[in-house]
Design an enzyme around this catalytic site. Structure first.
Site, PDB file in Angstrom:
ATOM      1  N   MET A  73     -10.361  -3.279  -1.595  1.00 43.82           N
ATOM      2  CA  MET A  73     -10.613  -2.912  -0.202  1.00 43.82           C
ATOM      3  C   MET A  73     -11.715  -1.849  -0.112  1.00 43.82           C
ATOM      4  O   MET A  73     -11.459  -0.673   0.168  1.00 43.82           O
ATOM      5  CB  MET A  73      -9.314  -2.447   0.451  1.00 43.82           C
ATOM      6  N   THR A  74     -12.943  -2.292  -0.325  1.00 40.21           N
ATOM      7  CA  THR A  74     -14.084  -1.391  -0.364  1.00 40.21           C
ATOM      8  C   THR A  74     -14.660  -1.163   1.040  1.00 40.21           C
ATOM      9  O   THR A  74     -15.794  -1.549   1.351  1.00 40.21           O
ATOM     10  CB  THR A  74     -15.156  -1.939  -1.324  1.00 40.21           C
ATOM     11  N   GLU A  92       0.824  -1.211   0.000  1.00 42.46           N
ATOM     12  CA  GLU A  92       0.000   0.000   0.000  1.00 42.46           C
ATOM     13  C   GLU A  92       0.859   1.262   0.000  1.00 42.46           C
ATOM     14  O   GLU A  92       2.052   1.215   0.285  1.00 42.46           O
ATOM     15  CB  GLU A  92      -0.940  -0.017   1.211  1.00 42.46           C
TER      16      GLU A  92
END
Length: 428
Positions: free
Chosen positions: A279-280, A216
């Site tokens: 990644m909602t 990330e």
């Protein structure tokens, strides 16, 4: 199964009578924490194979059969209707279970969150899982991976339920994801080779069946480097028939700005990876203003973009197993919200005797309460309605499946609805 929303003054006995089930059935299947003091707006999943429909004014057997996608004759025969032309308002009709699509379901587990309860959390839920993403092996600049303590027990538990364990590898350092570590790793071929060598050795030794790269804050400057690394990893893992997946930030366009988004190339990952964990969640987050954690209207935007550039059979939609309790008024930079499970949220509403409301735009429940010090709070969380709305979106879009962050947050109704809506694919 059917979702019942508790009305003011309603009791568990009344609800059980309405649906022809016992109070104990409701308590045990939902693990209801407050059977003697239900709150308005609380949801209860009725453990029946199918659902009931109460005839409303103006409805006919034909209109009801069309609503549920079944024939009039089937509806008449199932409910032993003798006069279909004069069906009374309020008459209870049984609607059979609809066809359930086959999907992949995954969940992350972080032993730092679940601690000594990690294996129990897997054993409680893994029958409903295709993959178990074990968080996390962190990349070190010396070419090693910081291991997950006692992950062998988690792997063994996963296999007992025919669930495939995935090794999560991340750029996690000193409690956070760092762009600096991502930059160094993605631009150092020798370091990449060392990490892949060690990862494959660990996977073979412990029984992992794939790698999930959760890199990330990559940044736009590392976008192509990340794509090249994934291709290298794909070539290495293919030799062993290991899965390759990635976890990506929620984007609504390829031009979305920000270090969290720019380095994640949906289209390239869609070509290289076996599947992607989108990644909602975390629109409402502990350091931000109060709102739904995973508002369906925002989730849909991400899924619409993902589908435009990634094959549907590679898309896994994220679902949170938690909510947040914010102290009001919200002040930017002030105290963070407290993370809570759906069960804890219900007990907070009971403790303060407040009604649970439901936002139809975000498809999420919330409530307000005042603590013992006179401070007002707002809680956003997930309940059976919000989960069913997300499941409906999964089915509507025809994607590979969905996944959860994170195991260890108690939410029994979720697992009832998984069983009711889907057949979970097993790959072990």
């Amino acid at each position: 199964m059917q979702i019942h929303v508790v009305q003011q003054g309603e009791t568990l006995f009344q609800i059980a009578q309405t649906y022809g089930v016992t109070e104990n059935d409701l308590i045990t299947s939902n693990e209801i924490p407050n059977p003697n003091q239900l709150v308005k707006g609380q949801t209860i999943v009725i453990p029946i194979w199918g659902s009931y429909h109460w005839v409303q004014p103006g409805e006919t057997i034909y209109s009801i059969s069309q609503q549920y996608g079944m024939s009039m004759n089937q509806l008449i025969e199932l409910n032993q209707i003798t006069n279909p032309e004069a069906i009374p308002v309020g008459f209870r009709l049984y609607i059979p279970q609809q066809n359930r699509p086959v999907v992949d379901v995954a969940a992350y587990i972080d032993p730092l969150i679940t601690g000594d309860e990690s294996v129990q959390a897997v054993n409680r839920t893994a029958e409903h899982l295709t993959f178990l993403n074990i968080f996390q092996y962190a990349i070190n600049l010396d070419g090693t991976l910081t291991p997950v303590e006692n992950d062998q027990a988690l792997i063994n538990a996963a296999y007992e339920h025919r669930t495939a364990p995935l090794m999560v590898i991340s750029n996690f350092e000193e409690g956070t994801f760092t762009n600096e570590l991502a930059t160094e790793f993605l631009n150092n071929e020798e370091l990449q080779d060392q990490i892949l060598d060690e990862a494959i050795e660990i996977m073979q030794e412990k029984g992992y069946l794939g790698i999930d790269f959760d890199i990330e804050y990559v940044g736009g400057q590392n976008r192509e480097a990340y794509n090249r690394f994934l291709q290298k990893a794909r070539n290495r893992l293919k030799e062993y028939n290991f899965f390759l997946s990635t976890a990506l930030a929620p984007k609504i366009s390829g031009e979305q700005q920000g270090v969290l988004y720019e380095g994640h190339d949906y289209a390239a990952h869609g070509q290289i990876a076996d599947f992607i964990f989108f990644m909602t969640y975390e629109w409402g987050w502990s350091g931000g203003p109060p709102m739904a954690v995973s508002p369906l209207n925002e989730v849909r935007k991400v899924m619409d973009y993902a589908i435009s550039v990634v094959p549907r059979d590679k898309i896994m939609m994220g679902i949170p197993l938690y909510g947040y309790d914010w102290t009001l008024p919200y002040v930017e930079g002030g105290p963070f919200a407290r993370s809570i499970s759906p069960q804890q949220a219900i007990m907070l509403a009971v403790q303060h005797n407040v009604s649970i409301q439901y936002d139809t735009t975000s498809q999420a429940p919330f409530f307000y309460y005042t603590d013992s010090q006179g401070r007002q709070h707002v809680v956003w969380f997930e309940d059976a309605r919000s989960i069913q709305a997300k499941f409906n979106l999964v089915k509507e879009l025809g994607i590979r499946g969905f996944f959860y962050w994170v195991l260890g947050r108690e939410f029994p109704q979720n697992w009832l609805l998984v069983r009711d809506n889907f057949v979970v694919r097993k790959r072990v």
